[in-house]
Design a protein around this motif. Structure first.
Motif, short mmCIF file in Angstrom:
data_model
loop_
_atom_site.label_atom_id
_atom_site.label_comp_id
_atom_site.label_asym_id
_atom_site.label_seq_id
_atom_site.Cartn_x
_atom_site.Cartn_y
_atom_site.Cartn_z
N UNK A 1 -2.44 -1.43 -9.88
CA UNK A 1 -1.74 -1.46 -8.59
C UNK A 1 -2.69 -1.60 -7.41
N UNK A 2 -3.78 -0.83 -7.46
CA UNK A 2 -4.78 -0.91 -6.37
C UNK A 2 -5.43 -2.30 -6.37
N UNK A 3 -5.72 -2.83 -7.52
CA UNK A 3 -6.32 -4.16 -7.61
C UNK A 3 -5.37 -5.23 -7.04
N UNK A 4 -4.09 -5.11 -7.36
CA UNK A 4 -3.11 -6.06 -6.82
C UNK A 4 -3.05 -6.01 -5.29
N UNK A 5 -3.02 -4.79 -4.75
CA UNK A 5 -2.98 -4.64 -3.28
C UNK A 5 -4.25 -5.21 -2.66
N UNK A 6 -5.40 -4.90 -3.25
CA UNK A 6 -6.68 -5.41 -2.73
C UNK A 6 -6.73 -6.93 -2.76
N UNK A 7 -6.29 -7.52 -3.86
CA UNK A 7 -6.30 -8.99 -3.98
C UNK A 7 -5.35 -9.63 -2.96
N UNK A 8 -4.21 -8.98 -2.75
CA UNK A 8 -3.27 -9.52 -1.76
C UNK A 8 -3.88 -9.47 -0.35
N UNK A 9 -4.54 -8.37 -0.03
CA UNK A 9 -5.21 -8.23 1.27
C UNK A 9 -6.30 -9.30 1.43
N UNK A 10 -7.09 -9.46 0.41
CA UNK A 10 -8.18 -10.44 0.43
C UNK A 10 -7.64 -11.86 0.61
N UNK B 1 0.83 -1.21 0.00
CA UNK B 1 0.00 0.00 0.00
C UNK B 1 0.86 1.25 0.00
N UNK B 2 1.95 1.23 0.76
CA UNK B 2 2.87 2.37 0.77
C UNK B 2 3.48 2.59 -0.61
N UNK B 3 3.89 1.52 -1.26
CA UNK B 3 4.46 1.63 -2.61
C UNK B 3 3.42 2.16 -3.60
N UNK B 4 2.18 1.67 -3.45
CA UNK B 4 1.11 2.12 -4.34
C UNK B 4 0.82 3.60 -4.11
N UNK B 5 0.86 4.02 -2.87
CA UNK B 5 0.63 5.44 -2.56
C UNK B 5 1.69 6.32 -3.21
N UNK B 6 2.92 5.90 -3.18
CA UNK B 6 4.01 6.66 -3.82
C UNK B 6 3.81 6.71 -5.33
N UNK C 1 0.94 6.59 -6.84
CA UNK C 1 -0.19 7.47 -7.13
C UNK C 1 0.26 8.92 -7.28
N UNK C 2 1.27 9.29 -6.52
CA UNK C 2 1.76 10.67 -6.56
C UNK C 2 2.50 10.97 -7.86
N UNK C 3 3.20 10.00 -8.41
CA UNK C 3 4.05 10.26 -9.58
C UNK C 3 3.43 9.81 -10.90
N UNK C 4 2.54 8.84 -10.86
CA UNK C 4 2.00 8.28 -12.11
C UNK C 4 0.79 9.09 -12.58
N UNK C 5 0.68 9.15 -13.90
CA UNK C 5 -0.46 9.83 -14.50
C UNK C 5 -1.35 8.86 -15.28
N UNK C 6 -0.85 7.64 -15.49
CA UNK C 6 -1.62 6.64 -16.23
C UNK C 6 -2.62 5.97 -15.28
N UNK C 7 -3.89 6.15 -15.55
CA UNK C 7 -4.95 5.63 -14.68
C UNK C 7 -5.00 4.11 -14.68
#
Length: 188
Positions: A115-124, A96-101, A103-109
């Motif tokens: 990235x968010x989907x990967x973090x969510x799936x890992x949490x699940x 999540x920390x890596x994804x947050x970083x 989010x700040x630099x990336x412009x490609x949605x």
């Protein structure tokens, strides 16, 4: 009375007094002899009582120590019970920390979405590995033991009456034990 009769009478009284004195000595000796076994028995019983009292006090102290030790272990267990779950979630937190970083630099949605989907799936998957299972509620009959009805709305079809039409908050089981009721909308 003659002198001789007086002497016989005196001698017989002396003999009786002597016999009484001897009998008293024998009685005193017998009483002392009787008291010795009684005193020994009393002393023996007192020692047994003292031993039993000592055993009882030791047992009470040992049980008290057991209760204190057990309470301390229970407190320690409760403080560290979630340790394993927390450790397994640390990887998700790092992601999540890596994804947050990113989010700040990336412009490609699309990259952000992946990235968010990967973090969510890992949490699940981490939570499922620990025994968490989501409750399936949609279009199942309403059960007050499993569901919390937020509202009722008219059912679109007759078959959906009394069934869950929408799920506002998912319910969960932990190792097949209900830990959170599902908040649902029920058809009437």
């Amino acid at each position: 009375m003659t002198e001789k009769e007086k002497d016989i009478r005196t001698d017989s009284q002396d003999a009786q007094n002597g016999q009484q004195a001897q009998q008293e000595q024998v009685d005193t000796a017998n009483a002392g002899a009787d008291k010795l076994p009684e005193e020994d028995a009393l002393d023996k019983k007192q020692r047994e009582l003292d031993e039993m009292r000592d055993k009882y006090l030791r047992l009470v102290a040992e049980f008290d120590n057991f209760k204190k030790r057990n309470a301390k272990e229970r407190i320690e267990l409760m403080q560290t019970a979630n340790k394993e779950v927390i450790i397994s979630l640390l990887d998700v937190l790092d992601d999540s920390d890596r994804a947050s970083k990113q989010l700040e630099t990336s412009t490609d949605i699309n990259i952000i979405k992946d990235g968010v989907t990967l973090v969510f799936n890992k949490l699940k998957s981490t939570l499922q590995a620990k025994g968490l299972k989501p409750m399936e509620s949609l279009q199942t009959p309403f059960d007050a033991d499993l569901h919390e009805a937020i509202t009722e709305i008219p059912a679109p079809t007759e078959a959906l009456k009394g069934k869950v039409l929408d799920e506002l908050q998912k319910g969960y089981y932990l190792n097949d034990k209900l830990i959170r009721h599902a908040k649902v909308v029920v058809g009437k």
